[in-house]
Design an enzyme around this catalytic site. Structure first.
Site, PDB file in Angstrom:
ATOM      1  N   TYR A 116      38.005  49.523  38.860  1.00 28.16           N
ATOM      2  CA  TYR A 116      37.130  48.852  39.822  1.00 28.16           C
ATOM      3  C   TYR A 116      35.861  49.644  40.165  1.00 28.16           C
ATOM      4  O   TYR A 116      34.751  49.187  39.930  1.00 28.16           O
ATOM      5  CB  TYR A 116      37.916  48.513  41.097  1.00 28.16           C
ATOM      6  N   PRO A 129      38.281  37.504  42.045  1.00 29.87           N
ATOM      7  CA  PRO A 129      38.839  36.178  41.789  1.00 29.87           C
ATOM      8  C   PRO A 129      38.440  35.167  42.873  1.00 29.87           C
ATOM      9  O   PRO A 129      38.071  35.538  43.983  1.00 29.87           O
ATOM     10  CB  PRO A 129      40.347  36.415  41.844  1.00 29.87           C
ATOM     11  N   HIS A 352      38.311  42.842  44.460  1.00 29.72           N
ATOM     12  CA  HIS A 352      39.636  43.186  43.947  1.00 29.72           C
ATOM     13  C   HIS A 352      40.074  44.638  44.185  1.00 29.72           C
ATOM     14  O   HIS A 352      41.262  44.960  44.103  1.00 29.72           O
ATOM     15  CB  HIS A 352      39.642  42.895  42.448  1.00 29.72           C
ATOM     16  N   LYS A 436      67.158  27.064  30.358  1.00 31.39           N
ATOM     17  CA  LYS A 436      67.583  28.460  30.549  1.00 31.39           C
ATOM     18  C   LYS A 436      66.552  29.463  30.026  1.00 31.39           C
ATOM     19  O   LYS A 436      66.876  30.474  29.386  1.00 31.39           O
ATOM     20  CB  LYS A 436      68.945  28.719  29.879  1.00 31.39           C
TER      21      LYS A 436
END
Ligand code: COA
Ligand code: HC5
Length: 636
Positions: A116, A129, A352, A436
């Site tokens: 970042y 985002p 973020h 499953k």
């Protein structure tokens, strides 16, 4: 390479007023937040350093479906050399193990720095985002303000749980998760630097903030949200305050300084120094940085066809639509920005660096649930709150030029990004569960199939895995392209293959993905370990080992599919941009009976097309279900 290396826990959260940090803060639990939170955090395991041989072997396996055979044999030689007894790999591994012994988390600070703060592309699209809420039922200014008031009250309600340490602990696979990120999302902000950024958090300062920032008509206001007796303002009081802000901002046209935060970080870092060299500007910027969060009240939308409403809403949350849209009605450095449009379009954008999606989504789920509650009968408010303060900016010709440049860059980024939101309504987690199979693995395999059908090759694929089982854990990478997934996607449309064989290959691929996921969430994946070894070499002033300058390593990190599952209680859609010029960003939210997903791509890349890939994913999901339905699995 590293700007700072202290092992203090919350070092990514630096105390300061403005500009570069002066000293590192103490770990969160060593300061005012103690008690329940402290004992929970102490009980969490530390992030392990995986065994070197294991990572090397798994790295080779991960490369198999994404590199050519001749590249693989070169890499095999390099990896063998790297891990041989007495070699550099062992030395770095020992260094990492030492680091791990002395730190709360050997990785998290490095990660925040590299992923970042040292990353210089604009946070807009490339890092932050967006999140789109279900469209609310108001369509005018009055409804917008009423909803926004309840939203503010909802955030303050959540903040009380943070302040009192009464947030319920979260679990993944029955294991308690690190809750640190919840303490980083409010009252914090990213600060641009010349070569690297920093993050400030004012939540635990001696004078914690009591105001939010409201953006309207590209102007910023400081709104106190607590009365003098310390109680939160009621939604009715907040309504009156927001009315005042909208009235005041209608009067004047202001220079859109917020657009500066959309810039490349080095460019913004320089402009920032020019901006805050003026005392008034510095004070206004500080007020924004210190605020609990930002609320962006967006004006009238530019019309979009009804079926594309969610896609245009995603654009509004991701970047605001450009300088003539809402991009300047934001402060993108702010960790949390709520966005409320006049037409019922609502959502958020978040920076973020301090936190992953799930804590943000938990906060937003709470807020949405709060806004849906029956309004309480208003109590008698304690006095009338002060008039919201306009945050003034003196704009010099140089700053006007910076603003102009930022508008040009933002508009070209907005032009370049395509986002397509799809609500896949045929099924959700229910169908894979009935067969499953892990729903997440099933969706990832549909993505692999969609990509393969479109490009006739597999690509390096990233899926976020949570490391929050560990103290201060962030994420590792689930590499969804595996040998098993490659065999499955290659066989799927091959008429020479029997259906039963295809089912077996699907099962195998889904199982392999779930196994990788288990490995990643338990701290045994390869990517953060490899990054750590590389960082350790830099730390010890050693040359970069050849495994990290190998073209195969670059290929492995060139994620044409960058994906993330972010579940929520609210029926919302999250989105983010691609991480490479010729890639896709895919974020999905699997609900029980449907799946919301957003695909992004750059228009400047001729190969990629978000709408086409979104369609291909839908088709792949349907084809996979059809195959399973028509070919019941053999009972073992
Ligand atoms: N048969 C039947 N059901 C199954 C199954 C099987 N073989 N395998 C899984 N399921 C069930 C699970 O029990 C679970 O049930 P629930 O809906 O009642 O909770 C459900 O299916 C979902 O499981 P699955 O799809 O396998 O995924 P997951 O919930 O374990 O999530 C990750 C996988 C990777 C997304 C998760 O581990 C993770 O790391 N999440 C965080 C990601 C993140 O941080 N993203 C944002 C980054 S900013
Ligand atoms: C609103 C939630 C958005 C999810 C953001 C996300 O997944 O970010 C990833 C973080 C990480 O470390 O894996 C990065 N990614 C967007 C590039 C997948």
């Amino acid at each position: 390479m590293l700007a700072f290396c202290s092992r203090a826990v919350a070092a990514m959260v630096r105390p300061c007023v403005l500009g570069r940090p002066r000293h590192l803060v103490k770990p969160v639990w060593a300061s005012r937040v103690a008690g329940r939170y402290l004992s929970h955090q102490r009980g969490l395991p530390s992030l392990p350093v995986p065994p070197l041989q294991q990572t090397c072997q798994r790295y080779m396996a991960a490369l198999e479906p994404i590199v050519e055979a001749h590249e693989l044999s070169r890499t095999r030689r390099l990896v063998e050399e790297f891990q041989e007894a007495g070699g550099v790999g062992e030395r770095l591994q020992r260094g990492l193990e030492r680091r791990a012994r002395g730190a709360d988390n050997w990785l998290s600070q490095w990660w925040v720095q590299v992923a970042y703060l040292d990353f210089r592309m604009p946070v807009v699209v490339h890092s932050s985002p967006g999140l789109v809420l279900p469209r609310m039922d108001f369509r005018d200014r009055a409804g917008q303000i009423r909803f926004a008031s309840r939203l503010i009250a909802g955030v303050l309600d959540f903040k009380t749980m943070i302040d009192n340490e009464t947030l319920p602990v979260e679990y993944l696979g029955g294991k308690p998760l690190c809750m640190n990120q919840y303490y980083q999302v409010l009252s914090s902000c990213r600060i641009p630097g010349l070569k690297s950024d920093s993050v400030v958090n004012h939540a635990r300062s001696s004078r914690p903030p009591r105001h939010i920032t409201v953006a309207h008509n590209c102007q910023f206001f400081q709104l106190d949200v607590y009365s003098s007796d310390g109680t939160p303002l009621t939604p009715d009081q907040l309504c009156v305050q927001l009315e005042k802000i909208c009235g005041a901002s209608r009067e004047a046209e202001a220079e859109p300084v917020g657009i500066l935060t959309t810039q490349h970080r080095d460019v913004w870092g320089e402009a920032y120094l020019r901006l805050i060299s003026d005392e008034t500007n510095k004070e206004s910027v500080t007020a924004i940085q210190r605020s609990i969060f930002t609320l962006c009240l967006d004006g009238a939308p530019r019309g979009a066809a009804a079926e594309l409403h969610r896609s245009s809403a995603a654009v509004q949350m991701l970047h605001g639509g450009g300088s003539r849209g809402h991009s300047a009605n934001r402060w993108f450095d702010k960790t949390l920005q709520f966005i409320v449009g006049e037409d019922g379009t609502c959502g958020a954008n978040y920076e973020h660096a301090p936190a992953e999606g799930p804590p943000i989504v938990a906060l937003i789920d709470h807020v949405v649930e709060y806004t849906r509650r029956k309004p309480e009968t208003p109590g008698s408010p304690a006095g009338s709150p002060p008039v919201p303060r306009r945050l003034r900016f003196n704009v010099t010709p140089e700053i006007r030029r910076d603003i102009q440049d930022a508008k040009v860059s933002m508009d070209s980024l907005a032009q370049d990004l395509e986002v397509r939101v799809e609500v896949f309504g045929h099924f959700g987690k229910n169908v894979p569960k009935a067969h499953k199979m892990s729903p997440d693995a099933f969706i990832q395999m549909a993505l692999q199939l969609a990509y393969y059908r479109r490009f006739r090759r597999c690509c390096s694929t990233y899926e976020s895995a949570s490391l929050r089982m560990f103290r201060l854990g962030r994420t590792d990478t689930i590499r969804s392209a595996s040998s098993a997934s490659a065999s499955f996607v290659k066989a799927f449309d091959d008429p020479s293959k029997q259906n039963q064989e295809k089912v077996d290959l699907m099962e195998n691929a889904v199982r392999a993905h779930r196994a990788y996921t288990n490995m990643a969430v338990s701290g045994q994946a390869i990517d953060r370990h490899l990054l750590g070894l590389k960082m350790q070499a830099a730390e010890e002033n050693l040359p970069v080992p050849a495994v990290f300058t190998d073209p195969a390593y670059a290929k492995a990190l060139h994620y044409r599919l960058s994906t993330s599952q972010v579940p929520s209680k609210t029926d919302c859609v999250m989105c983010f941009g691609p991480v490479v010029p010729d890639g896709y960003g895919v974020c999905y939210n699997p609900m029980e009976d449907h799946i919301n997903f957003a695909v992004s791509a750059f228009n400047s890349c001729r190969e990629t097309d978000a709408a086409v890939l979104a369609g291909a994913v839908e088709e792949a999901l349907l084809d996979m279900r059809r195959l399973l339905d028509q070919n019941p699995r053999s009972k073992l």
